[in-house]
Design a protein around this motif. Structure first.
Motif, mmCIF file in Angstrom:
data_model
loop_
_atom_site.group_PDB
_atom_site.id
_atom_site.type_symbol
_atom_site.label_atom_id
_atom_site.label_comp_id
_atom_site.label_asym_id
_atom_site.label_seq_id
_atom_site.Cartn_x
_atom_site.Cartn_y
_atom_site.Cartn_z
ATOM 1 N N SER A 155 0.838 -1.187 0.000
ATOM 2 C CA SER A 155 0.000 0.000 0.000
ATOM 3 C C SER A 155 0.877 1.241 0.000
ATOM 4 O O SER A 155 1.755 1.389 0.844
ATOM 5 C CB SER A 155 -0.913 0.005 1.226
ATOM 6 O OG SER A 155 -1.503 1.278 1.411
ATOM 7 N N ALA A 156 0.626 2.136 -0.955
ATOM 8 C CA ALA A 156 1.370 3.392 -1.006
ATOM 9 C C ALA A 156 1.088 4.236 0.225
ATOM 10 O O ALA A 156 1.982 4.914 0.753
ATOM 11 C CB ALA A 156 0.999 4.162 -2.272
ATOM 12 N N ILE A 157 -0.156 4.199 0.696
ATOM 13 C CA ILE A 157 -0.517 5.006 1.866
ATOM 14 C C ILE A 157 0.166 4.470 3.116
ATOM 15 O O ILE A 157 0.709 5.227 3.927
ATOM 16 C CB ILE A 157 -2.053 5.028 2.041
ATOM 17 C CG1 ILE A 157 -2.710 5.663 0.814
ATOM 18 C CG2 ILE A 157 -2.444 5.791 3.300
ATOM 19 C CD1 ILE A 157 -4.199 5.541 0.772
ATOM 20 N N ALA A 158 0.175 3.131 3.268
ATOM 21 C CA ALA A 158 0.862 2.530 4.416
ATOM 22 C C ALA A 158 2.348 2.851 4.387
ATOM 23 O O ALA A 158 2.958 3.155 5.417
ATOM 24 C CB ALA A 158 0.647 1.018 4.415
ATOM 25 N N ASN A 159 2.933 2.828 3.201
ATOM 26 C CA ASN A 159 4.346 3.154 3.056
ATOM 27 C C ASN A 159 4.599 4.612 3.399
ATOM 28 O O ASN A 159 5.587 4.966 4.047
ATOM 29 C CB ASN A 159 4.803 2.853 1.624
ATOM 30 C CG ASN A 159 6.303 2.886 1.480
ATOM 31 O OD1 ASN A 159 7.039 2.679 2.433
ATOM 32 N ND2 ASN A 159 6.763 3.155 0.271
ATOM 33 N N THR A 160 3.709 5.492 2.958
ATOM 34 C CA THR A 160 3.830 6.923 3.253
ATOM 35 C C THR A 160 3.825 7.169 4.754
ATOM 36 O O THR A 160 4.652 7.930 5.278
ATOM 37 C CB THR A 160 2.675 7.706 2.600
ATOM 38 O OG1 THR A 160 2.724 7.528 1.187
ATOM 39 C CG2 THR A 160 2.763 9.189 2.919
ATOM 40 N N VAL A 161 2.897 6.534 5.442
ATOM 41 C CA VAL A 161 2.780 6.740 6.884
ATOM 42 C C VAL A 161 3.983 6.141 7.613
ATOM 43 O O VAL A 161 4.523 6.747 8.553
ATOM 44 C CB VAL A 161 1.462 6.119 7.405
ATOM 45 C CG1 VAL A 161 1.394 6.192 8.923
ATOM 46 C CG2 VAL A 161 0.263 6.833 6.792
ATOM 47 N N THR A 162 4.440 4.965 7.171
ATOM 48 C CA THR A 162 5.536 4.265 7.851
ATOM 49 C C THR A 162 6.839 5.034 7.748
ATOM 50 O O THR A 162 7.476 5.372 8.755
ATOM 51 C CB THR A 162 5.722 2.855 7.265
ATOM 52 O OG1 THR A 162 4.498 2.139 7.407
ATOM 53 C CG2 THR A 162 6.812 2.104 7.999
ATOM 54 N N THR A 163 7.271 5.315 6.510
ATOM 55 C CA THR A 163 8.550 6.012 6.329
ATOM 56 C C THR A 163 8.413 7.514 6.530
ATOM 57 O O THR A 163 9.341 8.170 6.992
ATOM 58 C CB THR A 163 9.124 5.733 4.925
ATOM 59 O OG1 THR A 163 8.175 6.150 3.938
ATOM 60 C CG2 THR A 163 9.410 4.258 4.745
ATOM 61 N N GLY A 164 7.238 8.047 6.199
ATOM 62 C CA GLY A 164 7.038 9.496 6.302
ATOM 63 C C GLY A 164 7.090 10.018 7.723
ATOM 64 O O GLY A 164 7.482 11.171 7.956
ATOM 65 N N ALA A 165 6.691 9.181 8.686
ATOM 66 C CA ALA A 165 6.739 9.616 10.086
ATOM 67 C C ALA A 165 8.157 10.010 10.495
ATOM 68 O O ALA A 165 8.347 10.865 11.377
ATOM 69 C CB ALA A 165 6.226 8.494 10.990
ATOM 70 N N LEU A 166 9.158 9.415 9.867
ATOM 71 C CA LEU A 166 10.553 9.739 10.167
ATOM 72 C C LEU A 166 11.132 10.752 9.186
ATOM 73 O O LEU A 166 11.797 11.708 9.583
ATOM 74 C CB LEU A 166 11.397 8.459 10.140
ATOM 75 C CG LEU A 166 12.903 8.627 10.397
ATOM 76 C CD1 LEU A 166 13.156 9.176 11.792
ATOM 77 C CD2 LEU A 166 13.626 7.304 10.205
ATOM 78 N N THR A 167 10.873 10.565 7.895
ATOM 79 C CA THR A 167 11.539 11.378 6.882
ATOM 80 C C THR A 167 10.962 12.785 6.742
ATOM 81 O O THR A 167 11.717 13.741 6.513
ATOM 82 C CB THR A 167 11.478 10.675 5.512
ATOM 83 O OG1 THR A 167 10.099 10.471 5.152
ATOM 84 C CG2 THR A 167 12.178 9.335 5.554
#
Length: 634
Positions: free
Chosen positions: A239-251
Motif C-alpha cells: 500500500s502506497a498510503i501505508a508506506n507513506t505513513v511508515t517512512t514518512g513519520a521519520l523522513t
C-alpha cells in the motif's frame, strides 16, 4: 454494570476475538499455501468469509462510543452480519457442484439467499474498508447486468435474472471468487504477512537507517533517503498510503528541519512511497494479478519491471536534487556510517535476496512468500539484538491478516466488475467506444486511459483500479499494436497515478497530515515529482522500454531516450539543472524532450545531442559561477 462499562467490555472482547481470528487466518493461509489441500471452490469462499467476519469485528457499524446505546445496537447488527456470513459461507462451501441439475433447473431458494447474503455483505464490508465509490461502481455494473436489456441497442445486454447473477458470481469461479480474489487470497496475503514480519522484527527500521547512511550526507539528504527507503519498503508493504505513513513519520520531519517546505516534504514522500508499488521484487499486489491475467510467468514480469522502476526513482531523485539546489540546502551533518548499519542489520538482507532469487527461478510465488516469512524470522532470531518474543511473533501474524483485509475485500468486489464484463460482453463495447472517441490514435487512447485511471483511483485501491481498467482498456491498446505485457504494464503504472494526482491524491493527503500542511499543495508537489508515472508508460507505448528477448539494442535506445526525456522535462519544469536555465535553454529542452517520442532514430539522436549540449553548457556556467563567487569572497 453501567452502559459505558458494558460498551467497553463488549469492545474489548470483540477486539480480543478479532485478534485470535486474525492470527488463525494467517496460520490457515500458511497451511493452505504449503499443502494446497483445499480446492478453489472451497478455499476462496473460506478465505473471503474469514476476511468479511474480521472486517465486521474490527470496523464497527457505529464507531463512536459517545452514544452507548447506538454503539451497542451497531455491535449487535455486526454480530448478526457475522452469523449470516458464517451460515451463507457454510452453505456455499458445501454446495454440490457435481450435481449439474442446478444448471438446468436453477438454484434453490436457500442457494440464492446464501449468494445474496455474501454479495450484499461483501459490498458493506467494502464500504467500511475501501469506501463508497467502489461499492457504487460494483452496484452500477450489477444494475447493468440486470437491467441492460432496457438500454439502447449500442450498449444493451441480455438482462440477467437475480438467479443467473447469483449463480454466475457466487457458484462459479468467474465473479466474486474469480481471479482477483484468487490472487489476494493466495500470493498477496502471504507477501503482506511477509511485510508485517519485516516491520515487527525491525527490518523496516534497518532499511530506513541504511537509506539515511547512503544518502543523508548529500544535498537534500533526508529527501533522497526517503526515496531510497520507499523503494526498498514500498514494494513489500502492499500500500502506497501505508508506506507513506511508515517512512514518512521519520523522513518528513527531517526534511522540514533541513529546509524543505512542508508541502514539498509531503510531496516527496508521497511520490517515493507510491513508486514502491512498481518496484521489484514484490510490486505490491498488482503484478501478481498481471501474471494471472496475461499468463506470463511472474519471473518475466519481475525482470522487465526492473529498468522502468529504476528510471522512475532516478526521475524522482533528480527532482529532489533540483529542489534542494533551488532552496540552497545541504546534507545532514551527522549520519551513521553505512558499515555500522550493515554490521547491525546485514542479516535482514538475506530474506530479500532469497525471495528475489526464488522468484527469478520461477518457484511458486506462494511458497516463495512462505519461505520469505520463515527466512525473516530465522534471520531475526540469529542475532541477539533482533530476536523477537512469542507475543511479537503473534503480533506479526495478527497485523499481516489485518493489513490484508482491504485487499481481499476489494479484490472480491473487483471480481463482480470482472464477472459482469465477462457475463455481458460490455468489455468489447467499451473497447469500440474508446477507439471511436480517440479516433484510433494511440496518443488519444493513452490520454483517455490516464484520465480514467485518475478518476477510478479516487475511490478504488490501486490493485482494484488496475483490475477494472485492465479488463476495459487493455484490448484497446493491443488493438493499436501494443504488446500484451506492455499494455498491462502501461495500465498498471497509470493505475498508480491517483495516489499523487489532484484533486484526490490519497498518498499525498496522508503525507500532508504528517507534514501539517495543505493536502492540495502537497498533491501538486507529488504530481510534479511523480512525472515518471506518466513519462515511462508513454515510452513503454512508443519505444522498446519493455525488454523482449532479442531486442537488446531497441531496449538500450529506449532507456537512453527515456533518460533524455526525464532530464528535458525536469529542467523545463524546475528551470534549472546544475544552475539556473535561461528561457531559450528551457525552450530547447522542452522541444528536444518531445523529439524522444518521434519514431525516427535520426530525430531522436538530434534531440539527445541538444539535451547533452544544453546540460553540459549549464554545468560549465555553474562552475564559472563558483569560481566567480570564490574570487569575490577572497
Amino acid at each position: 454494570m453501567s452502559e459505558s462499562t458494558t460498551s467497553k467490555w463488549i469492545s474489548d472482547k470483540m477486539v480480543l476475538i478479532a485478534a485470535l481470528a486474525a492470527i488463525s487466518l494467517s496460520v490457515f493461509q500458511i497451511w493452505q499455501g504449503i499443502t494446497a489441500d483445499l480446492s478453489a471452490p472451497v478455499f476462496r469462499p473460506v478465505h473471503l468469509s474469514w476476511a468479511l467476519i474480521l472486517v465486521f469485528f474490527t470496523i464497527p457499524l457505529i464507531k463512536s462510543q459517545q452514544s452507548t446505546l447506538f454503539y451497542l445496537a451497531g455491535r449487535l447488527i455486526d454480530v448478526v452480519f457475522i452469523g449470516a456470513i458464517a451460515w451463507a459461507s457454510y452453505h456455499i462451501i458445501y454446495f454440490d457442484y457435481d450435481d449439474i441439475s442446478f444448471l438446468m433447473d436453477g438454484l434453490t431458494f436457500l442457494d440464492q439467499l446464501s449468494g445474496l447474503i455474501i454479495l450484499v455483505l461483501l459490498l458493506e464490508a467494502t464500504r467500511r474498508t475501501v469506501g463508497t465509490v467502489m461499492v457504487l461502481i460494483a452496484a452500477l455494473f450489477l444494475a447493468y447486468a440486470i437491467f441492460g436489456n432496457y438500454l439502447p441497442a449500442s450498449v444493451a445486454s441480455k438482462g440477467f435474472s437475480i438467479e443467473e447473477i447469483v449463480r454466475f458470481h457466487i457458484y462459479s469461479t468467474n465473479g466474486v471468487y474469480g481471479a482477483p480474489l484468487a490472487i489476494a487470497a493466495g500470493v498477496v496475503f502471504i507477501f503482506v504477512l511477509f511485510g508485517a514480519f519485516l516491520q515487527v522484527t525491525g527490518a523496516g527500521k534497518f532499511f530506513i537507517d541504511a537509506s539515511f547512511s547512503i544518502a543523508g550526507k548529500y544535498r537534500g539528504g533526508p529527501a533522497k533517503a526517503s526515496v531510497i527507503a520507499s523503494a526498498a519498503l514500498g514494494s513489500i508493504s502492499g500500500s502506497a498510503i501505508a508506506n507513506t505513513v511508515t517512512t514518512g513519520a521519520l523522513t518528513i520531519p527531517m526534511m522540514k528541519k533541513l529546509g524543505y517546505k512542508p508541502e514539498q516534504a509531503a510531496g516527496i514522500e508521497a511520490a517515493a512511497s507510491t513508486g514502491g508499488q512498481i518496484m521489484p521484487p514484490v510490486m505490491g499486489a498488482g503484478a501478481f494479478v498481471m501474471a494471472q491475467f496475461t499468463g506470463i510467468p511472474y519471473s518475466e514480469i519481475l525482470l522487465v519491471s526492473i529498468a522502468p522502476a529504476i528510471l522512475y526513482f532516478a526521475c524522482t531523485l533528480l527532482y529532489v536534487h533540483l529542489m534542494a539546489c533551488k532552496l540552497g540546502l545541504e546534507g545532514m551533518e551527522i549520519t551513521e556510517k553505512i558499515s555500522v548499519v550493515l554490521k547491525n542489520g546485514w542479516h535482514f538482507l538475506v530474506p530479500l535476496i532469497l525471495i528475489t532469487s526464488l522468484l527469478l527461478m520461477s518457484y511458486s510465488p506462494i511458497l516463495v512468500g512462505i519461505a520469505g516469512c520463515v527466512a525473516i524470522l530465522v534471520a531475526a532470531m540469529c542475532r541477539k539484538h533482533s530476536r523477537i518474543t512469542i507475543p511479537v511473533f503473534f503480533e506479526g501474524l495478527k497485523e499481516g491478516a489485518l493489513l490484508a483485509l482491504p485487499i481481499s475485500v476489494a479484490c472480491g468486489t473487483a471480481g463482480i466488475v470482472v464477472g459482469v464484463v465477462g457475463q455481458t460482453g460490455i468489455g468489447l463495447q467499451f473497447t469500440q467506444f474508446l477507439m471511436a472517441l480517440s479516433g484510433g490514435y494511440l496518443w488519444s487512447v493513452l490520454g483517455l486511459i490516464a484520465i480514467a485511471a485518475v478518476i477510478l483511483g479516487m475511490g478504488l485501491p490501486v490493485t482494484a483500479a488496475y483490475i477494472v481498467l485492465s479488463i476495459m482498456a487493455v484490448p484497446s491498446l493491443t488493438e493499436l499494436g501494443v504488446g500484451l505485457l506492455a499494455a498491462h504494464m502501461i495500465v498498471f503504472w497509470l493505475s498508480q497515478t491517483s495516489n499523487v494526482t489532484p484533486p484526490i491524491a490519497l498518498a499525498a493527503f496522508a503525507a500532508a497530515g504528517i507534514a501539517n500542511t495543505s493536502p492540495m499543495k502537497s498533491a501538486i508537489q507529488a504530481f510534479k515529482l511523480a512525472q515518471g508515472f506518466f513519462i515511462i508508460p508513454i515510452m513503454m507505448a512508443f519505444s522498446g522500454l519493455i525488454w523482449m528477448e532479442g531486442q537488446n539494442i531497441d531496449f538500450i535506445i529506449a532507456i537512453i531516450l527515456t533518460i533524455g526525456l526525464i532530464i528535458a522535462f525536469a529542467g523545463t519544469i524546475e528551470g534549472r539543472l546544475a544552475t539556473k536555465l535561461s528561457f531559450p535553454a528551457r525552450a530547447m529542452l522542452l522541444v528536444s524532450g518531445f523529439t524522444m517520442l518521434v519514431p525516427y532514430l535520426y530525430i531522436n539522436i538530434a534531440g539527445i545531442v541538444v539535451i547533452v549540449v544544453v546540460t553540459l553548457n549549464n554545468y560549465r556556467l555553474s562552475k564559472n559561477e563558483v569560481i566567480e563567487q570564490v574570487a569575490v569572497n577572497s
